[in-house]
Write an enzyme that holds these catalytic residues in place. Sequence first.
Site, PDB file in Angstrom:
ATOM      1  CD  GLU A 207       1.437  -3.905   5.629  1.00 38.14           C
ATOM      2  OE1 GLU A 207       2.328  -3.539   5.634  1.00 38.14           O
ATOM      3  OE2 GLU A 207      -0.192  -3.333   5.348  1.00 38.14           O
TER       4      GLU A 207
ATOM      5  CG  HIS B  59      -0.092   0.005   2.423  1.00 36.50           C
ATOM      6  ND1 HIS B  59      -0.281   0.806   2.817  1.00 36.50           N
ATOM      7  CD2 HIS B  59      -0.366  -1.120   3.284  1.00 36.50           C
ATOM      8  CE1 HIS B  59       0.373   0.858   4.561  1.00 36.50           C
ATOM      9  NE2 HIS B  59       0.776  -0.410   4.083  1.00 36.50           N
TER      10      HIS B  59
ATOM     11  CG  HIS C  69       0.951   2.650  12.847  1.00 37.05           C
ATOM     12  ND1 HIS C  69      -0.293   2.142  11.930  1.00 37.05           N
ATOM     13  CD2 HIS C  69       1.405   1.939  11.284  1.00 37.05           C
ATOM     14  CE1 HIS C  69      -1.025   1.356  11.853  1.00 37.05           C
ATOM     15  NE2 HIS C  69       0.390   1.530  11.181  1.00 37.05           N
TER      16      HIS C  69
ATOM     17  CG  ASP D 189       2.853   0.086   7.810  1.00 36.94           C
ATOM     18  OD1 ASP D 189       2.601  -0.729   6.736  1.00 36.94           O
ATOM     19  OD2 ASP D 189       2.623   0.545   8.700  1.00 36.94           O
TER      20      ASP D 189
ATOM     21  CD  GLU E 243      -3.190  -1.549   5.831  1.00 40.79           C
ATOM     22  OE1 GLU E 243      -3.308  -2.553   5.983  1.00 40.79           O
ATOM     23  OE2 GLU E 243      -2.333  -0.350   6.041  1.00 40.79           O
ATOM     24  CD  GLU E 244      -1.568   1.590   7.892  1.00 43.20           C
ATOM     25  OE1 GLU E 244      -1.904   1.643   8.478  1.00 43.20           O
ATOM     26  OE2 GLU E 244       0.075   1.425   7.670  1.00 43.20           O
TER      27      GLU E 244
END
Length: 860
Positions: free
Chosen positions: A235, A161, A308, A173, A208-209
């Site tokens: 991922e 993504h 994140h 990520d 995706e998030e």
Amino acid sequence: MSGQPPRWGPIRSILALSPLLIGAPLFALRQHYTLPEPLTALYNPTTKQPQLSEARILSHAKYLSEDIGYRIVGTKEHALGDEWMIQQAKELDDVCTRAKERSPERKLECEWWWQQGSGSHRFDMMNKRLYKTYVNLTNVVFRLSDGTPEGKQDAVLVNAHVDSTLPSPGAADDALPVGVMLECARVLIETDDWEPTYAIVFLFNNAEESLQDGSHLFSTQHAIANTVRAVINLEAAGTKGPELLFQATSEQMIEAYSHVPRPFGTVLANDIFSSGILLSDTDFRQFEQYLNVTGLDMAVVGNSYLYHMRKDLVENIEPGVAQHMAENTMALLQHLSSPASPLHSLASGYVKPRTVFFSHLGTFFLYSYATARVMYAGVFVASLLLALRIKGGARGVRPLARGIGAVAGGFLGALVGANVVAAVMQRVLGKGMSWFSWEPACLGLYGPAALTGALVSQYLIGHVPEHTVMTSMLLLQSFAALAIQLLGIGSAVMFFLTSAPLLLALVLDTLKITRTGDGVSLWTYALAQLTPLLTGTQIVATVLDVFVPLTGRIGGDAPGEHIIATIVAATGAYTIPMALPFMHRFGTRVSSRVVVILSVITALSMALFAMRAPFDRLHQKRMFVIHMENVTSAEQHLHIAAADAAPGFDTLVHSMAEQFDAHGKPPTSRQLSDWDSEWDVLYPFSAFLSPYMIDMPVDEQYDGEPSAAAGKFVAISTTNDVVDKEKGTRSFTLVVHHPGIIWTAVAFDAHVLKWTLDDNPPDEYARHHIKEASFYGNDRWSVDLVVKYPSPISSEIPENIKIDFVGIKEQSMWPGKKAEKQFGGSAMRTFEALDAWLDEQTVGTVDAMLIGCVGGIALL
């Protein structure tokens, strides 16, 4: 006089075994963490052939994460990421054209699509029912094939993504896997002698998030989605170490994975992820649910402290990580596009995995459940026969029972010992999570405690001959391997890997091949302990890499301290099983001294860890801060929460209130429920949070700016509103108009009979949550509903439905919008001051997600 050499004492015996006890773990760790040498050149300087370049991969990741920045769905940066992705597809197409010009006879065709669409889907998570809707989201799809209809009929999909999440620039990520996919596509195209028998579809999904909207869009609406037979999902939850295969859903794809050059994955990781213990998810869910395909889920998991977080930057990605992921991905794509590929057979369905697989010291092993049952049964029967022969048949049952009690008691004692220390650290000393900033640190705190508990438990059993303890351990481990495998759980292999070498060691000891004196030989200990040390070290490293950073985001109410203590005790018992018979070797007098020494070490360790701070600049505490402008009341508040149980948060928030509260009052503690909407942009993750609220003053510039309190941002309304009194229903279209606001969420209570979200609303009066994520500039979404009213309707106008709504101001996210802070209003002015204050007060040990939101109530 027997003439036998005297038995060595405990110190001399340990020194004799020390090369094994030290060397085996070090060797295992070296093999475990070794990464390939990063390559920089695009072409091999000797052969002139294209090669995978880590430098090229990281340049892609750097552009996405730093030049473009925070690509949160719905923001301008998200749109820029989409534009960049389109440009990359065009460049790959140009590379393909040149390759065809060099080799006109080559069977290669390149095609790409820019997909845009709207949709909705149900997304259950954390035992919460949630619905997602999206408007005009996009994907970029690139396909390699031989150009024939037959070659395009069956394809493997590889996915990553492009977007990032709220508080993170997302270098690992998921910009890193995006770069890996682009580089794999380039190398395949430029390799003149490569021709695909089966197609490869590269999906660069753009959402995706926001709960997997991009993969849902492709799976449900793209024209070539029905050609996908298998999926490779890439991922990253970390920035270091090899990428882990943590989910494999068919025997065919496990066999395909056996062709990668650097395998790293076990059925244990697969079983843990499938169990739901880890509250994590990937795009893989959408492909499984809507395409009914099998596949592999792979992710970088080391150093997931940065997952994140703001520091998810290219500079923090370990050299070799990109090369490792790229080389494994390339091997999979080459195999799955070759004539040997299982893709065609997957068109008629796939076999759910009944395969044991694991990588051990760089070698990949796999075999069927049927083979496992035979192997494990053989070891158990042989162990039982050996035990009965050694102990004199039926007469040996009672000693063996005591031995089994000793082994079981040792394991339970280890758990108790570690958890007692955990309780003291957390509840008595108030020093929880002191091990957080370094994954292995918890071994120093809970390892001695676990071993102390294991030895103390032996006093309840009394002295048992060491040979009996070893034989009983063999019986327990071999039985566990067989019993767990008969339940269809492939992780039983972990017990097979410890029982098989122990069986061999005891057989050699019984035959006196390794014995040089009375009792059990040290060679027997060495043979029995070698494999557990090698295997257990790898398991300990992987499990701690995942679970230690995870405790920083599982919620303040989760027993993180006890989770880590239990992991240390359980994996420690697995890794050094010979510690128990070794202590029985020297009797209770030596054991008592060892318990005293270990108790002192445990106490000293607790004292040292009590002085440690859980967080530092590279291993930060996560803080979540929402600046809320309430449309209904015209009030402003700061909502502050953390997602861990580390001490000090309450004190920090009270200091924050002294600095920022409008009246200097203490913060208000909140307990969230499904009816508290302030945190609904993070729902259902918000269930982890126990937040505080601070009253905020309306600053001097507030009245003059286009604020939410002026009613210019979110409007909730209905159209086509019809009440059927006979049926007791109301039909209407709920319309949410949200210019400048992203990630809107609405929640309401109703008995929904029908809606356009799915075909199965709950057949009851219930709380409903709907979240939205749309492409930049799209500011309206709607859903059609039919709701039930009590019958008969007693008035001309039935009772209104109360809608709680909230959304994020697209220009009020710090630091993502720091460069445009002048457009973010009062929220950004607050965040600039708050971020500086936090950095000073915590010495950089806090990473705060700072988002400006608007919310309120609408009656429809």
